[in-house]
Motif scaffolding. Structure first.
Motif, mmCIF file in Angstrom:
data_model
loop_
_atom_site.group_PDB
_atom_site.id
_atom_site.type_symbol
_atom_site.label_atom_id
_atom_site.label_comp_id
_atom_site.label_asym_id
_atom_site.label_seq_id
_atom_site.Cartn_x
_atom_site.Cartn_y
_atom_site.Cartn_z
ATOM 1 N N ALA A 101 0.837 -1.203 0.000
ATOM 2 C CA ALA A 101 0.000 0.000 0.000
ATOM 3 C C ALA A 101 0.872 1.253 0.000
ATOM 4 O O ALA A 101 0.568 2.228 -0.695
ATOM 5 C CB ALA A 101 -0.940 -0.001 1.203
ATOM 6 N N ASP A 102 1.958 1.237 0.758
ATOM 7 C CA ASP A 102 2.863 2.384 0.763
ATOM 8 C C ASP A 102 3.481 2.599 -0.616
ATOM 9 O O ASP A 102 3.623 3.733 -1.070
ATOM 10 C CB ASP A 102 3.973 2.203 1.808
ATOM 11 N N GLY A 103 3.837 1.506 -1.295
ATOM 12 C CA GLY A 103 4.387 1.620 -2.646
ATOM 13 C C GLY A 103 3.378 2.191 -3.627
ATOM 14 O O GLY A 103 3.690 3.076 -4.431
ATOM 15 N N ILE A 104 2.149 1.716 -3.543
ATOM 16 C CA ILE A 104 1.102 2.235 -4.420
ATOM 17 C C ILE A 104 0.821 3.695 -4.087
ATOM 18 O O ILE A 104 0.590 4.513 -4.981
ATOM 19 C CB ILE A 104 -0.166 1.371 -4.317
ATOM 20 N N ALA A 105 0.880 4.055 -2.803
ATOM 21 C CA ALA A 105 0.678 5.452 -2.403
ATOM 22 C C ALA A 105 1.731 6.346 -3.047
ATOM 23 O O ALA A 105 1.416 7.452 -3.506
ATOM 24 C CB ALA A 105 0.725 5.592 -0.882
#
Length: 116
Positions: A101-105
């Motif tokens: 999720a952090d990467g997609i953010a």
């Protein structure tokens, strides 16, 4: 949080990809259901949601496939290079989801910067 908060937007990808309702996703993320509806009118968000749905549909969860979807999104969005996420060996499913999720953010943050 505002519509432009990429972390909230990314956090909503997971429950939506899992088939939860817009209201359930909004409750889980901590935003108004109307906010989720507005995100679903954003073609960038919808495209990311479809990629996450496709990647998450592979059982067992294929982290490399999910990260490839993020890297492809980064390339399509004209970002500043690939987003790299390091997932430690033995990471729990919850930790993997948070790191992804952090990467997609980061991808979504770059797309927002590109539109300004």
């Amino acid at each position: 949080m505002t519509r432009r908060d990429p972390r909230k937007r990314v956090a909503a990808l997971w429950p939506l990809a899992a088939g939860k309702s817009q209201r359930a996703a909004a409750d889980e993320v901590g935003v108004h259901p109307g906010t989720v509806r507005s995100w679903l009118r954003d073609p960038v968000f919808v495209a990311e949601l479809e990629r996450v749905r496709a990647a998450v549909a592979v059982k067992p969860l294929d982290v490399e496939r999910v990260m490839a979807a993020v890297d492809e999104a980064e390339a399509r969005l004209g970002g500043r290079g690939p987003v790299t996420v390091v997932i430690p060996v033995g990471a729990s499913a919850r930790q993997r989801r948070r790191l992804l999720a952090d990467g997609i953010a980061r991808v979504l943050e770059r797309s927002e910067e590109g539109r300004r």
